[in-house]
Design an enzyme around this catalytic site. Structure first.
Site, PDB file in Angstrom:
ATOM      1  CG  ASN A 100      -2.296   0.736   0.674  1.00 59.28           C
ATOM      2  OD1 ASN A 100      -2.295   1.961   0.617  1.00 59.28           O
ATOM      3  ND2 ASN A 100      -3.338   0.015   0.303  1.00 59.28           N
ATOM      4  CG  HIS A 126       1.125  -2.152  -3.978  1.00 64.84           C
ATOM      5  ND1 HIS A 126       0.651  -2.244  -2.690  1.00 64.84           N
ATOM      6  CD2 HIS A 126       0.027  -2.255  -4.781  1.00 64.84           C
ATOM      7  CE1 HIS A 126      -0.668  -2.399  -2.707  1.00 64.84           C
ATOM      8  NE2 HIS A 126      -1.071  -2.401  -3.958  1.00 64.84           N
ATOM      9  CG  HIS A 200      -2.324  -6.974  -4.830  1.00 71.14           C
ATOM     10  ND1 HIS A 200      -3.493  -6.870  -5.559  1.00 71.14           N
ATOM     11  CD2 HIS A 200      -2.110  -5.735  -4.320  1.00 71.14           C
ATOM     12  CE1 HIS A 200      -3.930  -5.630  -5.503  1.00 71.14           C
ATOM     13  NE2 HIS A 200      -3.118  -4.918  -4.756  1.00 71.14           N
ATOM     14  CE1 TYR A 202      -5.368  -7.262  -8.240  1.00 71.32           C
ATOM     15  CE2 TYR A 202      -7.535  -6.400  -8.755  1.00 71.32           C
ATOM     16  CZ  TYR A 202      -6.197  -6.194  -8.509  1.00 71.32           C
ATOM     17  OH  TYR A 202      -5.694  -4.919  -8.549  1.00 71.32           O
ATOM     18  CG  ASP A 272      -8.305   0.848  -2.401  1.00 70.02           C
ATOM     19  OD1 ASP A 272      -7.661   0.058  -1.705  1.00 70.02           O
ATOM     20  OD2 ASP A 272      -7.840   1.443  -3.402  1.00 70.02           O
ATOM     21  CD  GLN A 309      -6.229  -1.294   1.596  1.00 68.59           C
ATOM     22  OE1 GLN A 309      -5.729  -1.111   2.703  1.00 68.59           O
ATOM     23  NE2 GLN A 309      -6.703  -0.294   0.881  1.00 68.59           N
ATOM     24  CD  GLU A 337      -4.425  -5.610  -1.343  1.00 68.27           C
ATOM     25  OE1 GLU A 337      -3.379  -4.949  -1.374  1.00 68.27           O
ATOM     26  OE2 GLU A 337      -5.510  -5.162  -1.768  1.00 68.27           O
TER      27      GLU A 337
HETATM   28  C1  BGC Z   1      -4.662  -0.701  -3.280  1.00 68.25           C
HETATM   29  C2  BGC Z   1      -5.372   0.015  -4.394  1.00 68.25           C
HETATM   30  C3  BGC Z   1      -4.566  -0.138  -5.630  1.00 68.25           C
HETATM   31  C4  BGC Z   1      -4.394  -1.593  -5.939  1.00 68.25           C
HETATM   32  C5  BGC Z   1      -3.470  -1.772  -7.106  1.00 68.25           C
HETATM   33  C6  BGC Z   1      -4.548  -2.136  -3.642  1.00 68.25           C
HETATM   34  O1  BGC Z   1      -3.828  -2.794  -2.664  1.00 68.25           O
HETATM   35  O2  BGC Z   1      -5.299  -0.569  -2.044  1.00 68.25           O
HETATM   36  O3  BGC Z   1      -5.556   1.370  -4.083  1.00 68.25           O
HETATM   37  O4  BGC Z   1      -5.142   0.510  -6.718  1.00 68.25           O
HETATM   38  O5  BGC Z   1      -3.837  -2.246  -4.853  1.00 68.25           O
HETATM   39  O6  BGC Z   1      -3.956  -2.633  -7.983  1.00 68.25           O
END
Ligand code: BGC
Length: 372
Positions: A100, A126, A200, A202, A272, A309, A337
């Site tokens: 983050n 990140h 990370h 999805y 987010d 997150q 996350e």
């Molecule tokens: C963040 C988002 C960001 C994304 C990137 C997340 O961990 O909180 O703000 O856009 O990652 O793909």
């Protein structure tokens, strides 16, 4: 000696019903500078299959049965390495040195000011321009009593992306026969440094490319969150979720309130946000549970980290071509996350993220799959 011979033998044994050793390794292409990238595939007794590449430690596929036993890949990603070399959404990747945002790419530690690479407007996101999601990791596949998987190791050099100290990182993915994917993070440093490691992936429990996740039901073990400003930086406040659209203390459809005119949702174009978990840091606790009502898949996320997150894939806009030609659109996935709070080095009231020489950072996150 005997133990390591047994592990060696076990690695050669085919997984039940398959001709391949488990884990097994195949080529996944090579980086632009000619370094080979491999994909490691491992499968458990209930047919759950995980694929991991040593570029970015990325989970490229996760095949999980639904309530009728039908396997689907439930993670977003790309068909080949070229996609992951330009992986703007960070699909499936390990994130570090700091997950983050760090406001203005700046922090002070022990009286010294540090400047980081800014890769997200005025902020560092990140880990900077070349975070742990964009590097090659050493990979060692294994089998042990807990399951099978791969150990990934990376040495982040002193000064990399502006961070102090050499940081030795190990991330172990273990797939158990209890349908858990365990992620263990271990790190040591030779200078004090902030560190915040996460994963990370999805998820779409209905299957990647199968529409949005708005009907998936989420419960979070958190009654507080860290509000953000318009640049998605925590303000420092820790706010109760009660009475807000961020209250997921009862299982609630992700889409039920996502378009409410609440400033926090407007800033982020959806969810987010970092949620403050109830149990003390260091104790493995159930942090989140998601249920997909049509196919019945359930994901439970447990962690020893103090925060999580919840990101509703607000920035996916249909322009990226993912697996099987799928163009992923906004809210077609969610990320959970597990982490320390964003921008902690600039907030004395947040749990510390400073790792000091002589100490070892260890955290564990468990993704558990079932059906309902
Ligand atoms: C963040 C988002 C960001 C994304 C990137 C997340 O961990 O909180 O703000 O856009 O990652 O793909």
């Amino acid at each position: 000696m005997i133990a390591s011979f047994a592990i060696f033998l076990a690695m050669l044994l085919p997984a039940s019903g398959s001709q391949e050793p488990d884990p097994h390794k195949e080529s996944f292409g090579s980086t632009p500078d000619g370094k080979p990238v491999d994909v490691y595939t491992f499968t458990n007794a209930h047919r759950i299959e995980v694929r991991v590449i040593n570029y970015g430690g990325i989970i490229t596929a996760l095949r999980v049965p639904d309530r009728n036993g039908k396997l689907d890949d439930i993670v977003l990603g790309f068909d080949n390495l070229a996609g992951y070399l330009n992986n703007k959404p960070y699909f499936g990747a390990i994130i570090g040195r700091y997950a983050n945002r760090i406001a203005n790419g700046k922090f002070s530690l022990d009286g010294r000011d540090y400047t980081l690479a800014k890769n997200n407007g005025p902020n560092s996101l990140h880990g900077g321009s070349r975070g742990f999601n964009n590097v090659l990791w050493r990979a060692d596949p294994f089998r042990n009593r807990q399951g099978r998987g791969v150990i990934l190791s990376y040495l982040s050099k002193d000064g990399e992306e502006g961070y102090p100290g050499n940081l030795d990182v190990k991330v172990t993915y273990t797939l158990s026969d209890a349908n858990e994917l365990l992620v263990d993070y271990l790190a040591t440093a030779d200078k004090a440094t902030p560190i915040n490691l996460t994963q990370h992936t999805y998820f779409n429990l209905g299957g990647e490319g199968n529409g949005d996740v708005l009907a998936e039901e989420l419960r979070l073990n958190a009654d507080r969150f860290t509000p953000i400003d318009k640049d998605l930086i925590p303000t420092g406040e820790i706010r109760l979720v009660k009475g807000t659209p961020l209250d997921f203390t009862q299982s609630t459809r992700i889409g039920a309130r996502i378009n409410d005119p609440y400033d926090q949702l407007l800033f982020a174009h959806g969810y987010d946000h970092n949620f403050v978990l109830k149990a003390a840091e260091g104790r493995l606790q159930l942090a989140a549970r998601v249920h997909e009502p049509n196919r019945g898949r359930v994901l439970e996320v447990s962690t020893t980290q103090p925060g999580i997150q919840f990101y509703s894939a607000n920035f996916l806009d249909g322009t990226l071509v993912g697996k099987h030609g799928h163009r992923y659109k906004q809210r077609e996935a969610f990320c959970l996350e597990t982490q320390h709070f964003p921008d902690s080095p600039n907030h004395a009231n947040f749990p510390s993220t400073i790792l000091r020489p002589g100490k070892t950072f260890h955290s564990r996150t468990v993704f558990k799959f079932s059906v309902q």
